[in-house]
Design an enzyme around this catalytic site. Structure first.
Site, PDB file in Angstrom:
ATOM      1  N   PHE A  88      -2.381  16.889   3.984  1.00 60.13           N
ATOM      2  CA  PHE A  88      -2.781  16.434   2.649  1.00 60.13           C
ATOM      3  C   PHE A  88      -1.529  16.196   1.814  1.00 60.13           C
ATOM      4  O   PHE A  88      -0.930  17.130   1.302  1.00 60.13           O
ATOM      5  CB  PHE A  88      -3.672  17.477   1.984  1.00 60.13           C
ATOM      6  CG  PHE A  88      -4.480  16.911   0.847  1.00 60.13           C
ATOM      7  CD1 PHE A  88      -3.893  16.148  -0.152  1.00 60.13           C
ATOM      8  CD2 PHE A  88      -5.845  17.136   0.778  1.00 60.13           C
ATOM      9  CE1 PHE A  88      -4.629  15.619  -1.183  1.00 60.13           C
ATOM     10  CE2 PHE A  88      -6.598  16.611  -0.262  1.00 60.13           C
ATOM     11  CZ  PHE A  88      -5.985  15.849  -1.236  1.00 60.13           C
TER      12      PHE A  88
ATOM     13  N   GLU B 167       0.840  -1.206   0.000  1.00 62.65           N
ATOM     14  CA  GLU B 167       0.000   0.000   0.000  1.00 62.65           C
ATOM     15  C   GLU B 167       0.867   1.244   0.000  1.00 62.65           C
ATOM     16  O   GLU B 167       2.001   1.231   0.495  1.00 62.65           O
ATOM     17  CB  GLU B 167      -0.900   0.011   1.237  1.00 62.65           C
ATOM     18  CG  GLU B 167      -2.308  -0.507   0.981  1.00 62.65           C
ATOM     19  CD  GLU B 167      -3.183   0.452   0.162  1.00 62.65           C
ATOM     20  OE1 GLU B 167      -2.655   1.310  -0.573  1.00 62.65           O
ATOM     21  OE2 GLU B 167      -4.414   0.324   0.257  1.00 62.65           O
ATOM     22  N   ASP B 168       0.334   2.324  -0.537  1.00 63.13           N
ATOM     23  CA  ASP B 168       1.055   3.594  -0.474  1.00 63.13           C
ATOM     24  C   ASP B 168       0.790   4.319   0.837  1.00 63.13           C
ATOM     25  O   ASP B 168       1.688   4.877   1.430  1.00 63.13           O
ATOM     26  CB  ASP B 168       0.704   4.492  -1.674  1.00 63.13           C
ATOM     27  CG  ASP B 168      -0.791   4.676  -1.843  1.00 63.13           C
ATOM     28  OD1 ASP B 168      -1.571   3.860  -1.308  1.00 63.13           O
ATOM     29  OD2 ASP B 168      -1.203   5.643  -2.515  1.00 63.13           O
TER      30      ASP B 168
ATOM     31  N   ASP C  77      -4.741   5.374   5.949  1.00 59.61           N
ATOM     32  CA  ASP C  77      -5.347   6.559   6.547  1.00 59.61           C
ATOM     33  C   ASP C  77      -6.301   6.063   7.644  1.00 59.61           C
ATOM     34  O   ASP C  77      -5.871   5.797   8.763  1.00 59.61           O
ATOM     35  CB  ASP C  77      -6.068   7.306   5.412  1.00 59.61           C
ATOM     36  CG  ASP C  77      -6.426   8.726   5.765  1.00 59.61           C
ATOM     37  OD1 ASP C  77      -6.723   8.975   6.935  1.00 59.61           O
ATOM     38  OD2 ASP C  77      -6.417   9.582   4.870  1.00 59.61           O
TER      39      ASP C  77
ATOM     40  N   ARG D 195       0.865  12.588  -9.148  1.00 61.98           N
ATOM     41  CA  ARG D 195       1.390  11.254  -8.852  1.00 61.98           C
ATOM     42  C   ARG D 195       2.852  11.129  -9.287  1.00 61.98           C
ATOM     43  O   ARG D 195       3.584  10.272  -8.793  1.00 61.98           O
ATOM     44  CB  ARG D 195       0.567  10.181  -9.580  1.00 61.98           C
ATOM     45  CG  ARG D 195      -0.872  10.037  -9.084  1.00 61.98           C
ATOM     46  CD  ARG D 195      -1.474   8.748  -9.640  1.00 61.98           C
ATOM     47  NE  ARG D 195      -2.926   8.695  -9.558  1.00 61.98           N
ATOM     48  CZ  ARG D 195      -3.618   8.276  -8.498  1.00 61.98           C
ATOM     49  NH1 ARG D 195      -2.989   7.902  -7.404  1.00 61.98           N
ATOM     50  NH2 ARG D 195      -4.935   8.240  -8.518  1.00 61.98           N
TER      51      ARG D 195
HETATM   52  C1  PRP Z   1      -5.786   5.475  -0.941  1.00 63.31           C
HETATM   53  C2  PRP Z   1      -4.689   4.473  -0.576  1.00 63.31           C
HETATM   54  C3  PRP Z   1      -5.428   3.409   0.164  1.00 63.31           C
HETATM   55  C4  PRP Z   1      -6.568   4.160   0.808  1.00 63.31           C
HETATM   56  C5  PRP Z   1      -6.217   4.423   2.232  1.00 63.31           C
HETATM   57  O1  PRP Z   1      -6.345   5.113  -2.154  1.00 63.31           O
HETATM   58  O2  PRP Z   1      -4.041   3.971  -1.700  1.00 63.31           O
HETATM   59  O3  PRP Z   1      -5.901   2.408  -0.710  1.00 63.31           O
HETATM   60  O4  PRP Z   1      -6.729   5.405   0.122  1.00 63.31           O
HETATM   61  O5  PRP Z   1      -7.280   5.064   2.899  1.00 63.31           O
HETATM   62  P1  PRP Z   1      -8.024   4.382   4.127  1.00 63.31           P
HETATM   63  O6  PRP Z   1      -6.974   3.862   5.064  1.00 63.31           O
HETATM   64  O7  PRP Z   1      -8.776   5.535   4.743  1.00 63.31           O
HETATM   65  O8  PRP Z   1      -8.931   3.331   3.610  1.00 63.31           O
HETATM   66  P2  PRP Z   1      -7.314   6.077  -2.983  1.00 63.31           P
HETATM   67  O9  PRP Z   1      -8.735   5.742  -2.657  1.00 63.31           O
HETATM   68  O10 PRP Z   1      -6.901   7.514  -2.773  1.00 63.31           O
HETATM   69  O11 PRP Z   1      -7.063   5.633  -4.492  1.00 63.31           O
HETATM   70  P3  PRP Z   1      -5.755   5.793  -5.422  1.00 63.31           P
HETATM   71  O12 PRP Z   1      -4.671   4.954  -4.783  1.00 63.31           O
HETATM   72  O13 PRP Z   1      -6.183   5.248  -6.742  1.00 63.31           O
HETATM   73  O14 PRP Z   1      -5.387   7.245  -5.476  1.00 63.31           O
END
Ligand code: PRP
Length: 178
Positions: A151, A98-99, A102, A164
């Site tokens: 952010f 994961e990146d 949150d 990105r």
């Molecule tokens: C981000 C990230 C995780 C998620 C984390 O994805 O890559 O998958 O949000 O948030 P959480 O812990 O509150 O669930 P995002 O929905 O922004 O999609 P993306 O990676 O395509 O930008």
């Protein structure tokens, strides 16, 4: 620095150094095995690309795409699968990449979904974590950086699909999204 960025939180050099450390630890953990690196689109692709090249164990990669059902149901952890894995993971050693974590909702949901498919093992690595935002407690094996509740964009992370490509983790200027 990009004009929309208020500050650089983690430089490109700091990212690369930490990713090599993570890769060394992960390579030791999987010595003699051939893990499947499972990245969640789209934010984690840049991290995956650097992490996989820093690993010294053979491995395969696969991708999933998810989408939250929206603000009202986010706290319930309901996540929609937009793209599933290409191959079954039963009996595989899976490393979820994961990146950012949150609230933990996405990861919590995915973890349960993947465990139900009977992998030999399931571990999790995330480049970034915002501990102050956590709603769902998910066990994470490797965390690159714990960051404050700002952010952040860059290195795969977007705002409306932009930024990105930035090689660092930056904080978006407030007037760009306020
Ligand atoms: C981000 C990230 C995780 C998620 C984390 O994805 O890559 O998958 O949000 O948030 P959480 O812990 O509150 O669930 P995002 O929905 O922004 O999609 P993306 O990676 O395509 O930008």
């Amino acid at each position: 620095m990009h004009p929309d960025v208020a500050e650089v939180l983690i430089t490109s050099d700091e990212l690369q150094a930490r990713i090599q450390q993570l890769a060394d630890e992960i390579s030791v953990h999987y010595a003699g095995k051939e893990p499947l690196l499972l990245a969640v689109l789209k934010g984690s692709v840049v991290f995956l690309a650097d992490l996989m090249r820093a690993l010294s164990v053979p491995h395969a990669i696969d991708f999933m795409a998810t989408s939250s059902y929206g603000a009202a149901t986010e706290s319930s952890g309901v996540v929609r699968i937009l793209k599933d894995l290409d191959e079954p993971i039963e009996g595989r050693d899976v490393l979820l990449v994961e990146d950012i974590i949150d609230s933990g909702n996405t990861l919590g949901y995915l973890r349960n979904l993947l465990l139900a498919r009977n992998p030999a093992s399931l571990h999790i690595v995330t480049l970034l974590s915002k501990p102050s935002r956590r709603e769902v407690d998910v066990p994470v094996d490797w965390v690159g950086f714990e960051i404050p509740d700002k952010f952040v964009i860059g290195y795969g992370l977007d705002y409306n699909e932009r930024y990105r490509d930035l090689p660092y983790i930056g904080v978006l200027k407030q007037d760009m999204y306020a």
